[in-house]
Design an enzyme around this catalytic site. Structure first.
Site, PDB file in Angstrom:
ATOM      1  N   LYS A   1      -4.713 -10.368  -7.337  1.00  0.00           N
ATOM      2  CA  LYS A   1      -5.023 -11.835  -6.047  1.00  0.00           C
ATOM      3  C   LYS A   1      -6.483 -11.047  -6.837  1.00  0.00           C
ATOM      4  CE  LYS A   1      -6.088  -9.826  -1.933  1.00  0.00           C
ATOM      5  NZ  LYS A   1      -7.300 -10.562   0.013  1.00  0.00           N
TER       6      LYS A   1
ATOM      7  N   LYS B   1       1.084  -1.095   0.347  1.00  0.00           N
ATOM      8  CA  LYS B   1      -0.336  -0.402  -0.009  1.00  0.00           C
ATOM      9  C   LYS B   1       1.066   1.153  -0.149  1.00  0.00           C
ATOM     10  CE  LYS B   1      -4.383  -2.089   1.816  1.00  0.00           C
ATOM     11  NZ  LYS B   1      -4.951  -2.083   1.555  1.00  0.00           N
TER      12      LYS B   1
ATOM     13  N   LYS C   1     -12.401  -7.592  -3.307  1.00  0.00           N
ATOM     14  CA  LYS C   1     -12.829  -7.282  -3.287  1.00  0.00           C
ATOM     15  C   LYS C   1     -13.633  -5.810  -3.581  1.00  0.00           C
ATOM     16  CE  LYS C   1     -13.419  -8.424   1.376  1.00  0.00           C
ATOM     17  NZ  LYS C   1     -14.184  -9.496   2.176  1.00  0.00           N
TER      18      LYS C   1
HETATM   19  P1  ATP Z   1      -9.054  -7.445   0.145  1.00  0.00           P
HETATM   20  O1  ATP Z   1      -9.454  -8.165  -1.032  1.00  0.00           O
HETATM   21  O2  ATP Z   1     -10.027  -5.413   0.162  1.00  0.00           O
HETATM   22  O3  ATP Z   1      -7.837  -7.391   0.040  1.00  0.00           O
HETATM   23  P2  ATP Z   1     -10.339  -9.774   1.557  1.00  0.00           P
HETATM   24  O4  ATP Z   1     -10.879 -10.584   0.973  1.00  0.00           O
HETATM   25  O5  ATP Z   1      -8.636 -10.310   1.375  1.00  0.00           O
HETATM   26  O6  ATP Z   1      -9.650  -8.396   1.531  1.00  0.00           O
HETATM   27  P3  ATP Z   1     -10.895 -10.820   3.566  1.00  0.00           P
HETATM   28  O7  ATP Z   1     -12.581 -10.592   3.542  1.00  0.00           O
HETATM   29  O8  ATP Z   1     -10.532 -10.562   5.580  1.00  0.00           O
HETATM   30  O9  ATP Z   1      -9.958  -9.836   3.103  1.00  0.00           O
HETATM   31  O10 ATP Z   1     -10.398 -12.373   3.881  1.00  0.00           O
HETATM   32  C1  ATP Z   1     -10.871 -13.263   3.946  1.00  0.00           C
HETATM   33  C2  ATP Z   1      -9.998 -14.810   3.741  1.00  0.00           C
HETATM   34  O11 ATP Z   1     -10.286 -14.285   2.510  1.00  0.00           O
HETATM   35  C3  ATP Z   1      -9.190 -14.402   4.015  1.00  0.00           C
HETATM   36  O12 ATP Z   1      -8.144 -15.989   4.224  1.00  0.00           O
HETATM   37  C4  ATP Z   1      -8.317 -14.233   2.940  1.00  0.00           C
HETATM   38  O13 ATP Z   1      -6.983 -15.085   2.928  1.00  0.00           O
HETATM   39  C5  ATP Z   1      -8.776 -15.357   1.575  1.00  0.00           C
HETATM   40  N1  ATP Z   1      -9.108 -14.736   0.687  1.00  0.00           N
HETATM   41  C6  ATP Z   1      -9.625 -12.935   0.124  1.00  0.00           C
HETATM   42  N2  ATP Z   1      -9.014 -13.398  -0.883  1.00  0.00           N
HETATM   43  C7  ATP Z   1      -8.566 -14.371  -1.630  1.00  0.00           C
HETATM   44  C8  ATP Z   1      -7.995 -14.231  -3.060  1.00  0.00           C
HETATM   45  N3  ATP Z   1      -7.706 -13.848  -4.432  1.00  0.00           N
HETATM   46  N4  ATP Z   1      -7.387 -16.008  -2.942  1.00  0.00           N
HETATM   47  C9  ATP Z   1      -7.529 -17.093  -1.830  1.00  0.00           C
HETATM   48  N5  ATP Z   1      -8.031 -16.639  -1.019  1.00  0.00           N
HETATM   49  C10 ATP Z   1      -8.644 -15.704  -0.511  1.00  0.00           C
END
Ligand code: ATP
Ligand code: LTN
Length: 329
Positions: free
Chosen positions: A193, A111, A196
């Site tokens: 990745k 970031k 959201k």
């Molecule tokens: P942001 O996308 O805003 O960074 P996030 O989706 O990573 O948010 P969380 O909702 O807290 O944040 O993530 C919840 C879980 O989903 C965590 O264990 C994270 O590692 C997993 N996760 C998130 N995105 C992925 C992805 N693209 N592939 C696999 N696992 C994911």
């Protein structure tokens, strides 16, 4: 029975990445482990959230957890702020974390490198709160996506440091990362990745996406011009990602899928991936709609908070005694 804990931020809608990387695995584990899953609402506000959206997302998140198969009779599901011990131990953890450790966290470094403005102190210290989330429950395992591995490793360091300084207090947790699907990539840029908080929606499938729209996103996924279907993560990351998504949602290996579509062209493969994903989304969405009208969420959250508080408060009391924060009358 070993204990497992994980959290998901209810920022925006849950994604296929969250489902494959995290949620789906919680469901698999809930029969074998004592499972604690919470909605990490404090982690959301490290960046501004529209209050109404945030509040609505909380309900959606619980309903979606359950729609994905988390069973409140097997797992303890709760809201982070319903257990104030998280914030309190989070502060104590921050007092046991060095600036150098936080500076090394890749999420924070990324970031900073992207020139993100107005970063908050909460964002910087969020790994300390995450450590508290885990340590309060003495979790043995933490199932997360690949992106969270570093934070769980910091948690281990903090637990060991605390145990050395103050005497045995915390269980040192281990991250659990799925072999297939630990890092689902964006459909519009397979080097990033699926996220959201991504600006464009095209690369990200949300669990509540309209089925037709989801299919369109998959059919439009960025691939390559190699023209051969094979498993080459380095040179064909988009294709690899699609096959990985389909493999993790079906009982099939990636090799098996690549072999079947070897001579059939990218369009056919994408059609297959879309079928697998859309069938899963439909199942989740049907259950979600049933849960929303059943009005069971309030009771589930109340019960979850009660169960979680008992364990969390006991750990927090022990920590405060060990540090010397309590008066001995
Ligand atoms: P942001 O996308 O805003 O960074 P996030 O989706 O990573 O948010 P969380 O909702 O807290 O944040 O993530 C919840 C879980 O989903 C965590 O264990 C994270 O590692 C997993 N996760 C998130 N995105 C992925 C992805 N693209 N592939 C696999 N696992 C994911
Ligand atoms: N930091 C995680 C969400 C999260 C979490 C946790 C995951 C907060 N606390 C404790 C596992 C255990 C994220 O941003 N994805």
């Amino acid at each position: 029975m070993k204990r497992m804990l994980s959290g998901i931020k209810p920022t925006g809608q849950l994604t296929l990445g969250n489902y494959i990387g995290a949620l789906r695995n919680f469901v698999k584990y809930q029969d074998e482990y004592e499972m604690y899953v919470f909605i990490a609402n404090l982690h959301c506000i490290t960046e501004y959230q529209d209050p109404e959206d945030l509040s609505r997302n909380l309900t959606d998140a619980v309903a979606l957890y359950m729609a994905c198969g988390l069973d409140p009779n097997k797992s303890t599901i709760f809201l982070q702020t319903d257990v104030p011990a998280h914030a309190e131990l989070g502060y104590i953890m921050a007092c046991n974390t060095y600036l150098g450790e936080l500076n090394r966290m890749t999420q924070f470094k990324d970031k900073t490198a992207n020139g993100e403005k107005n970063m908050t102190a909460g964002l910087y210290t969020y790994p300390c709160l995450m450590a508290a989330d885990i340590l309060l429950y003495n979790a043995d395992y933490v199932p997360v996506g690949e992106d969270q591995k570093q934070h769980v490793e910091l948690t281990r360091d903090l637990a060991q440091r605390f145990n050395n300084k103050y005497g045995d207090t915390f269980v040192v947790p281990e991250p659990l990362i799925a072999k297939v699907g630990g890092r689902v990539m964006s459909l519009s840029d397979p080097h990033k990745k699926m996220s959201k908080s991504e600006e464009t929606n095209k690369g990200c499938i949300y669990l509540l996406d309209d089925i037709k729209a989801a299919r369109k996103k998959i059919m439009g996924a960025v691939t390559d011009s190699v023209g051969i279907i094979q498993l080459d993560k380095e040179n064909q990351p988009g294709l690899y990602n699609l096959i990985e998504i389909a493999s993790s949602l079906s009982e099939r290996s990636m090799e098996d899928i690549a072999e079947e579509f070897k001579d059939q062209g990218y369009g056919k493969l994408k059609g297959y991936v879309a079928d697998v994903v859309c069938a899963e989304l439909e199942k989740i969405q049907n259950r979600y709609n049933e849960i929303i009208v059943s009005h069971q969420l309030e009771a589930v959250m109340k019960d979850g908070a009660e169960k979680a508080s008992v364990i969390a408060n006991k750990t927090l009391d022990d920590v405060k005694k060990k540090i010397g924060l309590e008066i001995k009358y």
